[in-house]
Motif scaffolding. Structure first.
Motif, mmCIF file in Angstrom:
data_model
loop_
_atom_site.group_PDB
_atom_site.id
_atom_site.type_symbol
_atom_site.label_atom_id
_atom_site.label_comp_id
_atom_site.label_asym_id
_atom_site.label_seq_id
_atom_site.Cartn_x
_atom_site.Cartn_y
_atom_site.Cartn_z
ATOM 1 N N TYR A 69 -2.044 -2.001 -12.859
ATOM 2 C CA TYR A 69 -1.331 -1.595 -11.650
ATOM 3 C C TYR A 69 0.065 -2.204 -11.643
ATOM 4 O O TYR A 69 0.346 -3.174 -12.345
ATOM 5 N N SER A 70 0.904 -1.601 -10.842
ATOM 6 C CA SER A 70 2.206 -2.201 -10.559
ATOM 7 C C SER A 70 2.420 -2.147 -9.059
ATOM 8 O O SER A 70 2.210 -1.106 -8.420
ATOM 9 N N TYR A 71 2.757 -3.289 -8.509
ATOM 10 C CA TYR A 71 2.977 -3.399 -7.065
ATOM 11 C C TYR A 71 3.744 -4.672 -6.811
ATOM 12 O O TYR A 71 3.403 -5.720 -7.356
ATOM 13 N N LEU A 82 -7.373 -4.238 -4.541
ATOM 14 C CA LEU A 82 -7.808 -3.340 -5.600
ATOM 15 C C LEU A 82 -9.255 -2.914 -5.379
ATOM 16 O O LEU A 82 -10.084 -3.721 -4.933
ATOM 17 N N PHE A 83 -9.510 -1.652 -5.717
ATOM 18 C CA PHE A 83 -10.831 -1.068 -5.500
ATOM 19 C C PHE A 83 -11.229 -0.240 -6.725
ATOM 20 O O PHE A 83 -10.380 0.273 -7.448
ATOM 21 N N CYS A 119 -9.821 3.872 -10.149
ATOM 22 C CA CYS A 119 -9.249 2.617 -9.702
ATOM 23 C C CYS A 119 -8.226 2.936 -8.613
ATOM 24 O O CYS A 119 -7.503 3.940 -8.711
ATOM 25 N N ALA A 120 -8.165 2.118 -7.571
ATOM 26 C CA ALA A 120 -7.246 2.399 -6.473
ATOM 27 C C ALA A 120 -6.660 1.102 -5.943
ATOM 28 O O ALA A 120 -7.296 0.035 -6.018
ATOM 29 N N LEU A 121 -5.488 1.218 -5.391
ATOM 30 C CA LEU A 121 -4.739 0.066 -4.876
ATOM 31 C C LEU A 121 -4.276 0.376 -3.465
ATOM 32 O O LEU A 121 -3.913 1.510 -3.154
ATOM 33 N N SER A 122 -4.283 -0.632 -2.616
ATOM 34 C CA SER A 122 -3.648 -0.470 -1.313
ATOM 35 C C SER A 122 -2.894 -1.748 -0.985
ATOM 36 O O SER A 122 -3.242 -2.829 -1.466
ATOM 37 N N LEU A 174 -4.313 4.424 0.111
ATOM 38 C CA LEU A 174 -4.739 4.169 -1.254
ATOM 39 C C LEU A 174 -3.890 4.947 -2.246
ATOM 40 O O LEU A 174 -3.602 6.124 -2.042
ATOM 41 N N THR A 175 -3.532 4.269 -3.321
ATOM 42 C CA THR A 175 -2.932 4.923 -4.480
ATOM 43 C C THR A 175 -3.973 4.906 -5.585
ATOM 44 O O THR A 175 -4.462 3.834 -5.960
ATOM 45 N N PHE A 176 -4.308 6.085 -6.080
ATOM 46 C CA PHE A 176 -5.376 6.208 -7.078
ATOM 47 C C PHE A 176 -4.813 6.336 -8.484
ATOM 48 O O PHE A 176 -3.723 6.873 -8.695
#
Lengths: 110, 114
Positions: free
Chosen positions: A25-27, A33-34, A87-90, A98-100
């Protein structure tokens, strides 16, 4: 901008083999993370989230902030694990959209 | 276990027509979301809704889209003047009010624009 990368579209293993589904991921901030799983013709279901640090159905995932990764692992794959994994990020604050990632299809062969 | 429910499961609409996709979130949840997944592509965020107003929206969520929570239980996504490229799977999600609560997804509505 936040981004989730799952480099493998398809991962095929034999029953009993170890499984690792990669997620990077990049953030810029501190994300949550999910891992979500989608079995055939079923809804997206939450499998794991990093803050709970639990093992579900034998799967684990560790957040590695240095490598910006959240890989999903299972030591011994079962046929019933065959599914699509996302995989998802928020963001950890705010409305938490969520970004998937693009998803990895896991096929466990007998 | 309570679930997010979406209706219809499949909607076929002529290009240019309006369509309304319906969702019933989990009853004590406070945050509501719509996502879409075009065939073969990733799940994309459209909009989030909290306290009866849009709290965040993506670039995809342009003027042809609108959301509403008309009666305290339903959460709807309206697409005005549909286009062929609106064909996708649309997912509704909801989550509770406490920090760190995960989103729970519905089964999705497959929208086919002819």
């Amino acid at each position: 901008a936040q981004r989730v990368t799952q480099p493998e579209k398809l991962l095929s293993v034999f029953k009993g083999a170890p499984v690792e589904l990669k997620c990077n991921y990049s953030y810029s901030g501190s994300p949550e993370l999910f891992w979500y799983v989608q079995y055939s013709r079923q809804r997206l279901q939450l499998l794991l989230r990093h803050i709970s640090r639990e093992s579900i159905k034998g799967f684990t995932a560790d957040l590695n902030k240095g490598e910006t990764s959240f890989h999903l692992k299972k030591p011994f794959a079962q046929e019933e694990d065959s599914a699509m994994y996302y995989c998802a990020l928020s963001p950890s604050t705010g409305r938490r959209a969520l970004t998937f990632g693009s998803g990895t299809r896991l096929q466990v062969q007998p | 276990e309570p679930e997010v429910t979406q209706t219809p499961s499949h909607q076929v609409t002529q290009m240019g027509q309006e369509v309304i996709l319906r969702c019933v979130p989990i009853s004590n949840h406070l945050y509501f979301y719509w996502y879409r997944q075009i065939l073969g592509q990733k799940v994309e965020f459209l909009v989030s809704f909290y306290n009866n107003e849009i709290s965040e929206k993506s670039e995809i969520f342009d003027d042809q889209f609108s959301v509403e929570r008309p009666d305290g239980s339903n959460f709807t996504l309206k697409i005005r003047s549909t286009k062929l490229e609106d064909s996708a799977m649309y997912f509704c999600a909801s989550r509770g009010g406490q920090g760190g609560q995960p989103q729970h997804f519905g089964d999705g509505t497959r929208l086919s624009i002819l």
